[in-house]
Design a protein around this motif. Sequence first.
Motif, short mmCIF file in Angstrom:
data_model
loop_
_atom_site.label_atom_id
_atom_site.label_comp_id
_atom_site.label_asym_id
_atom_site.label_seq_id
_atom_site.Cartn_x
_atom_site.Cartn_y
_atom_site.Cartn_z
N LEU A 25 0.88 -1.27 0.12
CA LEU A 25 0.15 0.06 0.06
C LEU A 25 0.73 1.40 0.00
N ARG A 26 1.84 1.32 0.72
CA ARG A 26 2.84 2.57 0.86
C ARG A 26 3.51 2.63 -0.51
N ASP A 27 3.97 1.58 -1.15
CA ASP A 27 4.92 1.61 -2.28
C ASP A 27 3.80 2.06 -3.38
N LEU A 28 2.65 1.69 -3.37
CA LEU A 28 1.94 2.27 -4.53
C LEU A 28 1.11 3.57 -4.16
N ALA A 29 1.29 3.93 -2.89
CA ALA A 29 0.68 5.25 -2.39
C ALA A 29 -0.91 5.25 -2.34
N LEU A 30 -1.44 4.14 -1.66
CA LEU A 30 -2.94 4.03 -1.57
C LEU A 30 -3.23 3.97 -0.39
N ASN A 31 -4.49 4.44 -0.17
CA ASN A 31 -5.40 4.54 1.28
C ASN A 31 -6.19 3.11 1.23
N THR A 32 -6.51 2.85 2.66
CA THR A 32 -7.28 1.97 3.02
C THR A 32 -8.32 2.57 4.00
N VAL A 33 -9.69 1.96 3.75
CA VAL A 33 -10.43 2.39 4.92
C VAL A 33 -10.26 1.65 6.14
N CYS A 34 -9.58 0.47 6.23
CA CYS A 34 -9.09 -0.27 7.32
C CYS A 34 -8.27 0.53 8.13
N GLU A 35 -7.40 1.36 7.50
CA GLU A 35 -6.65 2.29 8.61
C GLU A 35 -7.22 3.70 8.53
#
Length: 292
Positions: A25-35
């Motif tokens: 997720l960090r490598d692809l600069a993505l957000n998750t609702v989980c976090e």
Amino acid sequence: MTVKPDWLRVKAPQLERIGNVKEILRDLALNTVCEEASCPNIGECFNAGTATFLIMGPACTRACPYCDIDFEKKPKPLDPTEPTRLAEAVHRLNLNHVVITSVNRDDLLDGGASQFMACIDAVNSVSPNTTIEVLIPDLCGNWNALELILQAAPEVLNHNTETVPRLYRRVRPQGNYDRTLELLQRTRQLSPSTYTKSGIMVGLGETDAEIRQVMQDLRTVDCDILTIGQYLQPSQKHLQVNEFVNPEQFADWKAFGEEIGFLQVVSSPLTRSSYHAETSQGINETLSTLKS
């Protein structure tokens, strides 16, 4: 604050597996609702190699007092590379089923529908066998925007009811109960092959009769899948928990939901909108067939 009962305790996560998902997720600069929304199931889901992707965020244009997603930051312009990056994450995680949700983007004319469409198309191009579930906002009642999302043909369209009508002003002040029902009804009319889904939080002061009436209302608009879970207060500045509902009550709602015709009811204290979405679906084989 009221002490949480035993049935709301979760197992400690396996940090190695969580680290692997977070690294992607960090490598692809993505957000998750989980976090972003402080989900209590983050350890279990990340351990299983799954995540619910949060697009167009993390800043939200609404300030729902139950939600931990940030509404104080100014939303940024849409990133045209986000769909490609999301699709790459789905590929790396080898997901059979992906859930894509978003913050509310009332600042956009289409509420972000075009970004949902682009994400669905990107996932289909990279991982054509992955079934796709979108958890969308109400789009401010822009039904042309809804049609745009449905043109991309997600297998499941989810829009959460969240609470009972009596509590909307306090819990979901910028939402509208009738608009939520209309969105689900229009989805059924515009795309009969798409499964519709909704979710309810409990423990905010609603009654059993009110929950059952919401369930009846959802079946009136042919909603297929329902999730019911316990509201948990993210911080002292959010709405307080009125009560911790016991597991037996969740089981009763599940039985009632199946009785009135839902294809699937996932109902437990720790249930969230996308909890076990990749495995708990009684319609899983049907979803796979739609991709073949």
